[in-house]
Design a protein around this motif. Structure first.
Motif, PDB file in Angstrom:
ATOM      1  N   THR B 197      28.421  84.760  59.204  1.00  0.00           N
ATOM      2  CA  THR B 197      28.820  86.233  59.421  1.00  0.00           C
ATOM      3  C   THR B 197      28.640  86.974  58.095  1.00  0.00           C
ATOM      4  OG1 THR B 197      30.720  85.276  60.545  1.00  0.00           O
ATOM      5  CG2 THR B 197      30.607  87.702  59.750  1.00  0.00           C
ATOM      6  N   TRP B 236      35.102  85.460  49.166  1.00  0.00           N
ATOM      7  CA  TRP B 236      34.632  86.756  48.497  1.00  0.00           C
ATOM      8  C   TRP B 236      34.320  86.674  47.211  1.00  0.00           C
ATOM      9  CZ3 TRP B 236      37.388  89.504  44.531  1.00  0.00           C
ATOM     10  CH2 TRP B 236      37.056  90.792  44.481  1.00  0.00           C
ATOM     11  N   SER B 243      30.738  91.437  50.287  1.00  0.00           N
ATOM     12  CA  SER B 243      31.256  90.244  50.744  1.00  0.00           C
ATOM     13  C   SER B 243      32.789  90.427  51.288  1.00  0.00           C
ATOM     14  CB  SER B 243      31.342  89.205  49.756  1.00  0.00           C
ATOM     15  OG  SER B 243      32.281  89.506  48.447  1.00  0.00           O
ATOM     16  N   ALA B 244      33.138  89.385  52.222  1.00  0.00           N
ATOM     17  CA  ALA B 244      34.298  89.824  52.835  1.00  0.00           C
ATOM     18  C   ALA B 244      35.515  88.967  52.385  1.00  0.00           C
ATOM     19  CB  ALA B 244      34.160  89.424  54.490  1.00  0.00           C
ATOM     20  N   ARG B 245      36.733  89.625  52.448  1.00  0.00           N
ATOM     21  CA  ARG B 245      38.035  89.016  51.823  1.00  0.00           C
ATOM     22  C   ARG B 245      38.603  87.949  52.752  1.00  0.00           C
ATOM     23  NH1 ARG B 245      39.895  91.647  47.462  1.00  0.00           N
ATOM     24  NH2 ARG B 245      38.722  93.824  46.775  1.00  0.00           N
ATOM     25  N   GLN B 246      38.124  87.641  54.092  1.00  0.00           N
ATOM     26  CA  GLN B 246      38.736  86.754  54.977  1.00  0.00           C
ATOM     27  C   GLN B 246      38.782  85.473  54.224  1.00  0.00           C
ATOM     28  OE1 GLN B 246      37.180  89.324  56.051  1.00  0.00           O
ATOM     29  NE2 GLN B 246      38.260  89.972  57.939  1.00  0.00           N
ATOM     30  N   ALA B 439      32.767  86.772  65.041  1.00  0.00           N
ATOM     31  CA  ALA B 439      32.874  87.060  63.272  1.00  0.00           C
ATOM     32  C   ALA B 439      33.805  86.205  62.589  1.00  0.00           C
ATOM     33  CB  ALA B 439      33.060  88.612  63.097  1.00  0.00           C
ATOM     34  N   PHE B 440      33.369  85.525  61.658  1.00  0.00           N
ATOM     35  CA  PHE B 440      34.046  84.529  60.968  1.00  0.00           C
ATOM     36  C   PHE B 440      34.641  83.270  61.590  1.00  0.00           C
ATOM     37  CE2 PHE B 440      34.476  88.739  58.892  1.00  0.00           C
ATOM     38  CZ  PHE B 440      33.877  88.567  57.579  1.00  0.00           C
TER      39      PHE B 440
END
Lengths: 75, 473
Positions: B197, B236, B243-246, B439-440
């Motif tokens: 993702t 992250w 970049s994503a925090r998931q 996503a993710f």
């Protein structure tokens, strides 16, 4: 076919201070004409009134949660 | 001493090696030596590596061996070799981008994902060949054939990562994917590669082609190995604003859950339609793979993605406009040092208008809506990866066909997608199957792909390399 004028290509590249051979300018013009034509062909049917995505974020993530530089994290 | 031939070691999965390291049945040194032996035998032909980190890899392998023996194992990737695409920074190791303009560039730090893999105990084996800046020619370090037919192109741009894996010159590898550059060479070479993702893996320290389309991901011979590597590199990063925090999922926990009860979306339009340039053998293999998944308990559901065949101009405008933005100054001052393909493509990006960039962005928004709508109803989307098997190198030189036919959609949308082998043509060329998910939800892709690889043996087949190969089979 969208007409991409060769003189316009030359002038734009000159404005950008990019130096290329005449052969390369011709190849680039042909590629531009192809892509611009394909883009025009989908415009009236599909994209009128659609808000574009400029700042791409992970899909499915609410806008408020989309990633980006966090000033707190940089401190 | 290992009780297996060096070829078997070179082709062993990271997961199986890890288990043997843990029981001290095998040392990382044995594996690195086996890989170096094959690199010595085949790299001149395959041009998979630009740089081989021979001494440091052996030293790191010895260190890993003693650490593991002393009970200081860092995890399942400790002592496992990884080969990294040569657009990703590696501290102290030359990173060329396959460009004259970076010919002697030695980064002072690792890309974030490389640092994370090293922290997990992985051994940097070398830097793999790529097209120039992931969009041009292979004019400096050699053309990369697919090991299945040395007259045919490996695909790009993560070319050396893919053909190296297929030939047993690496255990795992890293690629990048802007329009299909992990999945296309994976398809042409018969290996397994994941584009995660958008936002899942940091891009800090990766030479930029297109900021909104570039992704970094794992390549291997199995989905399980891709899951292992992604787990170590994802997360992250303050140094990457996109970049994503998931939280990073445990990609191994659901790996063996099978496909029974899952709903797989099959987009008939575009992806499964006979058309000029779409090889019937590719469609037949993908259809057979889908039927295999159904036989294993998945439910197939036709889905509608009407924009799928209209994404090419939007992708081209976005990528090349952004590429020019990134390279403008360098093209002005050192443009004559670029190869012709990269120079022409990037310079073309200077000549799209803001209206065209906006329209391409509108197409992207519509496509994201389409994919999101479909993924609300199904667990995964399954398509062929490419419309054709590997084509002759002469075709690549003359002007290649559209290899991003099946892949660019998930760069535009940002959803995760994997290619894995699902068959061979009558000429013996591998065929790739693409699996995409929400996503993710990379874990869903790994689950489906692993189940498929437990039921089939396409991913275990090895190409027959020239007679100099002592391990020819």
């Amino acid at each position: 076919m969208v007409d991409v004028n060769l003189d316009w290509v030359r002038q734009e590249l000159k404005n950008q201070d990019i130096r290329l051979s005449e052969e390369e300018i011709g190849i680039i013009r042909d590629q531009l004409a192809k892509t611009k034509t394909e883009l025009v062909q989908i415009r009236p049917v599909h994209t009128e009134g659609v808000e574009p995505v400029y700042r791409l974020s992970p899909p499915g993530v609410p806008t408020a949660d989309r990633p980006g530089r966090d000033t707190q994290d940089e401190k | 001493m290992p009780n297996a031939s060096s070829t078997d070691l070179a082709y062993a999965s990271a997961a199986s090696l890890s288990r043997r390291f843990a029981t001290r049945d095998l040392s990382p040194v044995d594996v690195v030596e086996a890989l170096l032996e094959r690199i010595d035998a085949h790299n001149d032909t395959l041009c998979a590596y630009i740089t081989v980190c021979r001494e440091s890899a052996l030293a790191e392998a010895k260190q890993a061996e003693s650490d593991i023996a002393a009970g200081r194992a860092k995890g399942p990737l400790h002592g496992i070799p990884v080969s990294v695409k040569d657009i990703c920074w590696t501290e102290g190791v030359r990173t060329t981008g396959h460009s004259m303009t970076f010919f002697d560039f030695v980064p002072k730090e690792d890309a974030t994902h490389v640092r994370r893999l090293k922290d997990a105990g992985m051994i940097l084996l070398g830097k793999t060949n790529t097209t120039e800046f992931a969009c041009g020619d292979l004019h400096l370090f050699g053309m990369t054939p697919t090991p299945w037919d040395l007259t045919r192109y490996s695909g790009g741009s993560s070319a050396g990562s893919a053909n190296g894996l297929a030939a047993g010159l690496c255990t795992t590898a890293i690629g990048t994917d802007t329009g299909g550059s992990i999945r296309c060479p994976s398809g042409f070479c018969g290996i397994t590669g994941l584009k995660p993702t958008f936002g899942r893996v940091s891009r800090h320290g990766v030479m930029v082609l297109s900021w909104s389309m570039d992704h970094v991901g794992p390549m291997a011979r199995t989905a399980e190995d891709c899951a292992l590597v992604l787990g170590a590199m994802a997360g992250w990063d303050a140094k990457d604003g996109t970049s994503a925090r998931q939280p990073v999922a445990d990609y191994l926990s659901g790996l063996n859950n099978g496909v029974s009860g899952l709903t797989l979306g099959i987009p008939r339009q575009h992806y499964f339609e006979p058309a000029e340039g779409v090889d019937p053998e590719v469609l037949a293999a993908a259809e057979a793979a889908v039927k295999q998944l159904e036989k294993m308990g998945a439910r197939l559901q036709p889905v509608d993605l009407p924009m799928a065949g209209k994404l090419s101009p939007a992708g081209n405008v976005l990528i090349m406009t952004e590429a020019f933005g990134q390279h403008a100054e360098r093209l002005r001052t050192r443009g004559d040092e670029y190869g012709p393909r990269a120079r022409r493509r990037m310079v073309g990006g200077a000549l799209y208008t803001s209206a065209e960039y906006q329209q391409a962005s509108q197409v992207r928004e519509l496509w994201i809506r389409d994919v999101e709508r479909v993924l609300q109803a199904v667990d995964s989307i399954v398509t062929p990866t490419l419309p054709m098997p590997a084509f002759p190198i002469s075709v690549q030189h003359a002007g290649p066909p559209d290899t991003s036919w099946g892949t660019r959609g998930f760069n535009l949308s940002g959803h995760p997608a994997m290619s894995l082998p699902c068959g061979f043509t009558s000429q013996g060329l591998p065929i790739g199957l693409q699996i995409a998910a929400k996503a993710f939800d990379e874990a869903m892709i790994f689950r489906v792909a692993h189940a498929y690889q437990q039921a089939t043996d396409w991913h275990t087949r090895r190409p027959s390399l020239p007679a100099a190969d002592p391990a020819r089979n």
